[in-house]
Scaffold this motif. Structure first.
Motif, PDB file in Angstrom:
ATOM      1  N   GLN A 203       0.822  -1.207   0.000  1.00 48.24           N
ATOM      2  CA  GLN A 203       0.000   0.000   0.000  1.00 48.24           C
ATOM      3  C   GLN A 203       0.860   1.263   0.000  1.00 48.24           C
ATOM      4  OE1 GLN A 203      -2.513  -0.976   3.351  1.00 48.24           O
ATOM      5  NE2 GLN A 203      -4.183  -1.602   1.990  1.00 48.24           N
ATOM      6  N   SER A 204       2.032   1.199   0.615  1.00 49.27           N
ATOM      7  CA  SER A 204       2.910   2.371   0.620  1.00 49.27           C
ATOM      8  C   SER A 204       3.442   2.676  -0.782  1.00 49.27           C
ATOM      9  CB  SER A 204       4.069   2.180   1.599  1.00 49.27           C
ATOM     10  OG  SER A 204       5.030   1.293   1.091  1.00 49.27           O
ATOM     11  N   LEU A 205       3.528   1.684  -1.644  1.00 49.56           N
ATOM     12  CA  LEU A 205       3.967   1.934  -3.018  1.00 49.56           C
ATOM     13  C   LEU A 205       2.997   2.882  -3.718  1.00 49.56           C
ATOM     14  CD1 LEU A 205       4.976  -1.696  -4.069  1.00 49.56           C
ATOM     15  CD2 LEU A 205       6.512   0.171  -3.356  1.00 49.56           C
ATOM     16  N   GLN A 206       1.718   2.660  -3.482  1.00 46.19           N
ATOM     17  CA  GLN A 206       0.720   3.530  -4.090  1.00 46.19           C
ATOM     18  C   GLN A 206       0.669   4.880  -3.372  1.00 46.19           C
ATOM     19  OE1 GLN A 206      -3.210   1.844  -4.304  1.00 46.19           O
ATOM     20  NE2 GLN A 206      -3.637   3.036  -6.141  1.00 46.19           N
ATOM     21  N   ARG A 207       0.666   4.830  -2.065  1.00 46.48           N
ATOM     22  CA  ARG A 207       0.592   6.060  -1.267  1.00 46.48           C
ATOM     23  C   ARG A 207       1.766   6.994  -1.589  1.00 46.48           C
ATOM     24  NH1 ARG A 207       0.375   3.692   3.309  1.00 46.48           N
ATOM     25  NH2 ARG A 207       2.601   3.755   3.722  1.00 46.48           N
ATOM     26  N   ASP A 208       2.964   6.410  -1.762  1.00 48.09           N
ATOM     27  CA  ASP A 208       4.165   7.205  -2.028  1.00 48.09           C
ATOM     28  C   ASP A 208       4.373   7.478  -3.521  1.00 48.09           C
ATOM     29  OD1 ASP A 208       4.512   7.025   0.688  1.00 48.09           O
ATOM     30  OD2 ASP A 208       6.132   5.536   0.574  1.00 48.09           O
ATOM     31  N   GLN A 209       3.426   7.042  -4.344  1.00 50.87           N
ATOM     32  CA  GLN A 209       3.476   7.234  -5.797  1.00 50.87           C
ATOM     33  C   GLN A 209       4.784   6.740  -6.399  1.00 50.87           C
ATOM     34  OE1 GLN A 209       2.540  11.394  -6.353  1.00 50.87           O
ATOM     35  NE2 GLN A 209       0.404  11.081  -5.817  1.00 50.87           N
ATOM     36  N   VAL A 210       5.143   5.533  -6.021  1.00 50.97           N
ATOM     37  CA  VAL A 210       6.376   4.915  -6.502  1.00 50.97           C
ATOM     38  C   VAL A 210       6.197   4.490  -7.967  1.00 50.97           C
ATOM     39  CG1 VAL A 210       7.879   2.904  -6.183  1.00 50.97           C
ATOM     40  CG2 VAL A 210       7.010   4.151  -4.204  1.00 50.97           C
ATOM     41  N   ALA A 211       7.222   4.663  -8.754  1.00 51.41           N
ATOM     42  CA  ALA A 211       7.189   4.245 -10.157  1.00 51.41           C
ATOM     43  C   ALA A 211       7.239   2.729 -10.250  1.00 51.41           C
ATOM     44  CB  ALA A 211       8.361   4.857 -10.909  1.00 51.41           C
ATOM     45  N   TYR A 212       6.611   2.185 -11.287  1.00 49.64           N
ATOM     46  CA  TYR A 212       6.527   0.733 -11.457  1.00 49.64           C
ATOM     47  C   TYR A 212       7.896   0.069 -11.549  1.00 49.64           C
ATOM     48  CZ  TYR A 212       7.762   1.091 -16.397  1.00 49.64           C
ATOM     49  OH  TYR A 212       8.426   1.316 -17.571  1.00 49.64           O
ATOM     50  N   ASN A 213       8.904   0.794 -12.011  1.00 50.79           N
ATOM     51  CA  ASN A 213      10.229   0.211 -12.186  1.00 50.79           C
ATOM     52  C   ASN A 213      11.202   0.569 -11.066  1.00 50.79           C
ATOM     53  OD1 ASN A 213      10.405   2.901 -12.892  1.00 50.79           O
ATOM     54  ND2 ASN A 213      11.425   2.554 -14.855  1.00 50.79           N
ATOM     55  N   ASP A 214      10.666   1.071  -9.961  1.00 52.08           N
ATOM     56  CA  ASP A 214      11.479   1.426  -8.794  1.00 52.08           C
ATOM     57  C   ASP A 214      11.924   0.153  -8.071  1.00 52.08           C
ATOM     58  OD1 ASP A 214      11.837   2.191  -5.816  1.00 52.08           O
ATOM     59  OD2 ASP A 214      11.668   4.154  -6.795  1.00 52.08           O
ATOM     60  N   GLN A 215      13.098   0.178  -7.513  1.00 52.63           N
ATOM     61  CA  GLN A 215      13.627  -0.978  -6.782  1.00 52.63           C
ATOM     62  C   GLN A 215      12.711  -1.386  -5.627  1.00 52.63           C
ATOM     63  OE1 GLN A 215      16.174  -3.087  -7.392  1.00 52.63           O
ATOM     64  NE2 GLN A 215      15.463  -4.221  -5.598  1.00 52.63           N
TER      65      GLN A 215
END
Length: 139
Positions: free
Chosen positions: A40-52
């Motif tokens: 959920q933090s990936l979405q909340r933090d607006q992480v890019a799909y190709n981020d480590q």
């Protein structure tokens, strides 16, 4: 105490985990809840799909399923053999920059759409553990 025979086929994922205590189950629930928070933090933090962090979260999910359920469990078998991870991008070999930008945008949009599916997968594992815990407490 009788020993459980381990499958000789490394792709046999039919061995249901037998937990030794309600505490072991609770520990597994807490680990899976941390994986839900990670996703959920990936979405909340607006992480890019190709981020480590996406790759790390995917590996953490696989390792957590292995640790909780064991190497021959259906849960681990699914995340190892059938689930490709939080996201698998479409790869463009077209050298056109506009096409590549469009592809990047589509990949990011698909990534954000697939996050809830990963959360659902983890919540399903949590629910199985909650059911196991209730059976354990009743005994």
């Amino acid at each position: 105490m009788a020993r459980t025979k381990k499958p000789s086929d490394p792709t046999d994922y039919t061995q249901i985990k037998e937990f030794s205590s309600a505490q072991e189950i609770e520990s597994g629930i807490q680990k899976l809840r941390r994986r839900v928070d990670d996703v959920q933090s990936l979405q909340r933090d607006q992480v890019a799909y190709n981020d480590q962090r996406v790759m790390s979260a995917t590996e953490n999910i696989r390792n957590t399923a292995l640790e909780i359920f064991g190497p021959h469990s259906p849960e681990y078998g699914y995340v190892k053999e059938q689930w490709w991870g939080i996201f698998v991008p479409n790869i463009s070999l077209v050298p056109d920059r506009n096409w590549q930008r469009r592809q990047e945008m589509e990949n990011q949009q698909r990534f954000l759409q697939e996050i809830p599916q990963t959360v659902t997968l983890l919540e399903g594992m949590i629910q199985r553990l909650v059911e196991k815990r209730s059976e354990f407490v009743e005994d």
